[in-house]
Design a protein around this motif. Structure first.
Motif, PDB file in Angstrom:
ATOM      1  N   LEU A 265      23.597  49.491  21.259  1.00  0.00           N
ATOM      2  CA  LEU A 265      24.190  49.121  22.549  1.00  0.00           C
ATOM      3  C   LEU A 265      24.104  47.603  22.714  1.00  0.00           C
ATOM      4  CD1 LEU A 265      22.393  51.894  24.678  1.00  0.00           C
ATOM      5  CD2 LEU A 265      24.718  52.012  23.733  1.00  0.00           C
ATOM      6  N   PRO A 266      24.730  46.842  21.824  1.00  0.00           N
ATOM      7  CA  PRO A 266      24.524  45.382  21.799  1.00  0.00           C
ATOM      8  C   PRO A 266      25.038  44.665  23.043  1.00  0.00           C
ATOM      9  CG  PRO A 266      26.299  46.024  20.295  1.00  0.00           C
ATOM     10  CD  PRO A 266      25.633  47.292  20.731  1.00  0.00           C
ATOM     11  N   ARG A 267      26.061  45.190  23.686  1.00  0.00           N
ATOM     12  CA  ARG A 267      26.573  44.527  24.895  1.00  0.00           C
ATOM     13  C   ARG A 267      25.540  44.599  26.023  1.00  0.00           C
ATOM     14  NH1 ARG A 267      30.454  47.421  22.402  1.00  0.00           N
ATOM     15  NH2 ARG A 267      32.434  46.393  21.825  1.00  0.00           N
TER      16      ARG A 267
ATOM     17  N   VAL B  77      30.175  54.167  24.661  1.00  0.00           N
ATOM     18  CA  VAL B  77      29.407  54.098  25.910  1.00  0.00           C
ATOM     19  C   VAL B  77      29.061  52.657  26.233  1.00  0.00           C
ATOM     20  CG1 VAL B  77      27.208  54.712  26.998  1.00  0.00           C
ATOM     21  CG2 VAL B  77      28.487  56.446  25.714  1.00  0.00           C
ATOM     22  N   ASP B  78      28.645  51.912  25.230  1.00  0.00           N
ATOM     23  CA  ASP B  78      28.267  50.510  25.431  1.00  0.00           C
ATOM     24  C   ASP B  78      29.449  49.697  25.960  1.00  0.00           C
ATOM     25  OD1 ASP B  78      26.530  48.267  25.251  1.00  0.00           O
ATOM     26  OD2 ASP B  78      27.378  47.736  23.297  1.00  0.00           O
ATOM     27  N   ALA B  79      30.611  49.876  25.342  1.00  0.00           N
ATOM     28  CA  ALA B  79      31.801  49.115  25.749  1.00  0.00           C
ATOM     29  C   ALA B  79      32.254  49.478  27.154  1.00  0.00           C
ATOM     30  CB  ALA B  79      32.927  49.349  24.747  1.00  0.00           C
ATOM     31  N   GLN B  80      32.219  50.781  27.460  1.00  0.00           N
ATOM     32  CA  GLN B  80      32.685  51.231  28.766  1.00  0.00           C
ATOM     33  C   GLN B  80      31.716  50.854  29.890  1.00  0.00           C
ATOM     34  OE1 GLN B  80      35.727  52.808  29.366  1.00  0.00           O
ATOM     35  NE2 GLN B  80      36.108  52.255  27.221  1.00  0.00           N
TER      36      GLN B  80
ATOM     37  N   ARG C 126      27.856  61.395  32.815  1.00  0.00           N
ATOM     38  CA  ARG C 126      29.267  61.784  32.655  1.00  0.00           C
ATOM     39  C   ARG C 126      29.925  60.997  31.528  1.00  0.00           C
ATOM     40  NH1 ARG C 126      29.060  61.814  38.388  1.00  0.00           N
ATOM     41  NH2 ARG C 126      30.002  59.735  38.486  1.00  0.00           N
ATOM     42  N   LEU C 127      29.580  59.725  31.404  1.00  0.00           N
ATOM     43  CA  LEU C 127      30.157  58.905  30.348  1.00  0.00           C
ATOM     44  C   LEU C 127      29.676  59.372  28.982  1.00  0.00           C
ATOM     45  CD1 LEU C 127      31.904  56.498  29.576  1.00  0.00           C
ATOM     46  CD2 LEU C 127      29.910  55.015  29.920  1.00  0.00           C
TER      47      LEU C 127
END
Length: 423
Positions: free
Chosen positions: A108-110, A145-148, A163-164
């Protein structure tokens, strides 16, 4: 150094500014702690495990530990305990912390960048990381998930994250999503919250049943409550219904439902399954201590003991200060019970696992000529027993239930009946 009330700002605006500054410092510290967790994992990679083949075994020496999702590095198992000990948390909590840090940095780098820039509190990112670890998302699903989520993580609720994650599973693993949907369609369950015992000696039970089963159960409970009333019970209807459930359970356990069938199960036609509750009483004290750490009033204990089909066993008092010695490696039943009662939990720093489920460890190894005795036995859960045997942790008994531990890097800890503290 602690700040006293007299040293705080004396105006409302100044107090708010002080609180905001303190919160920012704490957030920065939590972000830095995640960096430290990653660095500690980097210093103890899976390749540092001396006996990698142990990963294939059920126990024994150190093995590789998966702490985050697919694609994150494995770590050497024994390093986790020392990291947790210096932070004053359990080994399990340390595993979660290191896993969340690696999940953020590698999958999850973002979110990781937002935390390290001070733009996102670490606790929010850790909550997301724990969710994606628990869901066992693929690398592609975790990246989705990370991007969203990254642009909105500072204001996203737990339910929105869930939910995501579900959407990511549906998008990248539709077969798994379909299988989980089929399982979710059957919501039947019976949940007994055994760890949440009230002082009155009650626990909460929830259930979701088939309609026919629920109606039959309701009728049986109502009948049982009526029977108790006819026998002279003056309790309320709700209390009689609750008592009826217990009577139904004990009656059911006394039946031999396997007669004529080869099940491999042992049953009894005269008494129910034995359920053991360890209760410790002190003369003159109106409150009893249950070994699960709960307290109960003596009146409640007395009521339990007078219920039908209840077998009460009174064991002799065990002197926790008596020095017992056994011939051979294995302790006697009396010595085992003495150590269990004395230690109460695993004696490793910060561990709270009940001593009744622990191994009894020879502090000085039996192979080194030590004896099996009160002074040389201590309760260790299986994880920490292995750590002491195969790792570089050392400890000694310094009091009736006091132990001094030394970690591989020389950090000291004192565990006694008041808990754990650096020492």
């Amino acid at each position: 150094m602690a700040i006293t009330t007299s040293e705080l700002p004396d105006t409302a605006s100044a107090v708010l500014a002080f609180a905001r500054s303190s919160r920012a410092i704490a957030d920065r510290g939590e972000a830095e702690l995640l960096v430290a967790a990653c660095e500690w994992a980097d210093l103890h990679p899976a390749s540092s495990v001396s006996d990698a083949a142990a990963f294939l075994l059920g126990g024994g020496s150190e093995h590789e530990e998966p702490v985050a999702g697919p694609g994150a590095p494995l770590v050497a198992e024994f390093c986790i305990a020392e990291f947790g000990a210096v932070l004053g948390i359990s080994t399990v909590s340390a595993k979660h912390l290191i896993g969340q840090a690696l999940e953020l940095r590698h999958r999850l780098p973002r979110l990781w960048r937002r935390v390290q820039s001070g733009d996102l509190p670490a606790w929010r990112a850790r909550r997301v990381a724990e969710t994606t670890i628990h869901a066992d998302l693929s690398r592609e699903a975790a990246s989705y998930v990370d991007a969203q989520l990254a642009p909105f993580a500072h204001r996203t609720s737990t339910s929105a994250v869930d939910r995501l994650v579900d959407a990511a599973i549906a998008r990248f693993d539709p077969e798994r999503a379909a299988a989980e949907a089929r399982l979710a369609a059957d919501r039947r369950h019976v949940t007994i919250e055994e760890e949440q015992v009230s002082f009155a000696g009650t626990i909460r039970v929830t259930a979701e049943l088939d309609l026919a089963d629920a109606l039959d159960f309701g009728a049986a409970v109502t009948h049982g409550a009526d029977v108790l009333k006819s026998l002279g019970s003056e309790e309320s209807l709700d209390a009689r219904r609750a008592s009826a459930v217990g009577e139904m359970a004990r009656s059911q356990l006394s039946l031999d439902l396997t007669a004529g069938f080869e099940t491999g199960l042992r049953t009894s036609s005269t008494s129910g399954r034995q359920v053991v509750l360890h209760v410790h009483l002190i003369e003159g004290d109106p409150v009893a201590r249950l070994e699960r750490g709960n307290l109960a009033a003596l009146d409640q204990i007395q009521q339990w003991c007078t219920q039908s089909r209840t077998q009460v066993v009174v064991r002799p008092v065990i002197d926790l200060n008596e020095h017992l010695v056994c011939d051979g490696y294995h302790p006697s039943a009396r010595l085992r019970e003495q150590v269990i009662l004395r230690d109460q939990t695993c004696v490793f720093p910060w561990c709270t696992k009940s001593s009744r489920s622990c191994d009894l460890d020879h502090i000085v190894p039996w192979e080194d000529g030590a004896v099996t005795s009160t002074d040389n036995l201590a309760a260790l859960c299986r994880r920490h027993h292995r750590l002491k045997t195969h790792g570089r942790w050392r400890y000694r008994r310094t009091g009736p239930a006091a132990y001094t531990w030394t970690s591989p890097h020389g950090h000291g800890f004192v565990r006694d009946d008041e808990g754990t503290k650096p020492g």
